[in-house]
Write an enzyme that holds these catalytic residues in place. Sequence first.
Site, mmCIF file in Angstrom:
data_model
loop_
_atom_site.group_PDB
_atom_site.id
_atom_site.type_symbol
_atom_site.label_atom_id
_atom_site.label_comp_id
_atom_site.label_asym_id
_atom_site.label_seq_id
_atom_site.Cartn_x
_atom_site.Cartn_y
_atom_site.Cartn_z
ATOM 1 N N LYS A 163 0.821 -1.219 0.000
ATOM 2 C CA LYS A 163 0.000 0.000 0.000
ATOM 3 C C LYS A 163 0.854 1.269 0.000
ATOM 4 O O LYS A 163 2.049 1.242 0.252
ATOM 5 C CB LYS A 163 -0.978 -0.032 1.174
ATOM 6 C CG LYS A 163 -2.148 -0.964 0.831
ATOM 7 C CD LYS A 163 -3.308 -0.867 1.766
ATOM 8 C CE LYS A 163 -4.432 -1.779 1.245
ATOM 9 N NZ LYS A 163 -5.433 -2.065 2.273
ATOM 10 N N ARG A 174 -3.679 -9.968 4.806
ATOM 11 C CA ARG A 174 -4.124 -9.966 3.402
ATOM 12 C C ARG A 174 -2.939 -9.481 2.567
ATOM 13 O O ARG A 174 -2.566 -8.306 2.654
ATOM 14 C CB ARG A 174 -5.333 -9.041 3.254
ATOM 15 C CG ARG A 174 -5.916 -9.007 1.856
ATOM 16 C CD ARG A 174 -7.095 -8.045 1.788
ATOM 17 N NE ARG A 174 -7.676 -8.030 0.463
ATOM 18 C CZ ARG A 174 -7.200 -7.341 -0.564
ATOM 19 N NH1 ARG A 174 -6.142 -6.571 -0.404
ATOM 20 N NH2 ARG A 174 -7.788 -7.405 -1.734
HETATM 21 N N1 HH2 Z 1 -7.480 -3.656 0.683
HETATM 22 C C1 HH2 Z 1 -7.790 -3.659 -0.627
HETATM 23 C C2 HH2 Z 1 -8.927 -4.351 -1.065
HETATM 24 N N2 HH2 Z 1 -9.713 -5.036 -0.217
HETATM 25 N N3 HH2 Z 1 -10.178 -5.764 1.974
HETATM 26 C C3 HH2 Z 1 -9.887 -5.783 3.279
HETATM 27 N N4 HH2 Z 1 -10.651 -6.460 4.145
HETATM 28 N N5 HH2 Z 1 -8.807 -5.098 3.776
HETATM 29 C C4 HH2 Z 1 -7.975 -4.375 2.969
HETATM 30 O O1 HH2 Z 1 -7.018 -3.752 3.482
HETATM 31 C C5 HH2 Z 1 -8.259 -4.346 1.567
HETATM 32 C C6 HH2 Z 1 -9.396 -5.057 1.103
HETATM 33 C C7 HH2 Z 1 -6.930 -2.937 -1.602
HETATM 34 O O2 HH2 Z 1 -5.922 -3.748 -2.148
HETATM 35 P P1 HH2 Z 1 -5.990 -4.530 -3.576
HETATM 36 O O3 HH2 Z 1 -7.102 -5.492 -3.601
HETATM 37 O O4 HH2 Z 1 -4.666 -5.116 -3.840
HETATM 38 O O5 HH2 Z 1 -6.186 -3.384 -4.646
HETATM 39 P P2 HH2 Z 1 -7.453 -2.856 -5.426
HETATM 40 O O6 HH2 Z 1 -8.463 -2.405 -4.435
HETATM 41 O O7 HH2 Z 1 -6.897 -1.739 -6.281
HETATM 42 O O8 HH2 Z 1 -7.980 -4.010 -6.244
#
Ligand code: HH2
Length: 258
Positions: free
Chosen positions: A203, A237
Amino acid sequence: MGVVNITPDSFSDGGRFLEPRAAAAHAQRLAEEGADLLDLGAESTRPGAAPVSEAEELDRLLPVLERLEPLGKPVSVDTRRPAVMRAVLAAGASMINDIQALAAPGALEAVAGSDCAVCLMHMKGDPATMQQDPRYDDVVGEVRSFLAAAMARAVGAGIAAERIVIDPGFGFGKTAAHNLALLRGLEAIAALGAPVLAGLSRKSTVGRITGRPVGERLAGSLALALLALERGARILRVHDVKETRDLVAVWEAFRNES
Ligand code: HH2
């Protein structure tokens, strides 16, 4: 928890796993690397991301879910939509990961009507605008109160407390300073009694601290993961499962000796 983004625009790996076969192969690799749980997401929630339609979300998720069944690993689905929740639960998902903590009308009922696990996450604002000058008087206290209320609401709707995981939502309406304050105060959130999920992998806080672009944030992400474990996080995660597994193995060995 290994992240599988079936999106064209996720912040760290958008577009790499949009094809069902590529997404399923990536999930299999994460499972082989030691993920206990796979988190499928079909809508990027990065700051400023455009929403996808419900039909598109399901078109991305269902073919991947189907391909993951032989892996025998629990699958979580990152969604905010009750209709998507119902469809993926019927298709074998074991957990709903909702960045809105079941706020959408009908979301509580969709989860209460099954026996799945659920992750309730704190977010301030919505993805389109959440990083525009977020402010808190007491970030740990406010996030803790929000999660306590979300848990009570879920339990009140018939979702047993044992099914609930909570998440402070690192990066969701938070500056780097807010994220670090939340990490320092994570024990107060863990004291709510539900397992804590921490999503810090790659992040922007890591980028802010190290100056690294998204593809070079592994070491920083591992450092944050260890700090989260030390303060009570029980689900990490992450995008980099193999390296995080090693981190957890070292932490567990250290704890068992001491
Ligand atoms: N972070 C992201 C997405 N979903 N869910 C939970 N519970 N906690 C988190 O910190 C979280 C989440 C963001 O990361 P990512 O899925 O890699 O990216 P994007 O939202 O751009 O798909």
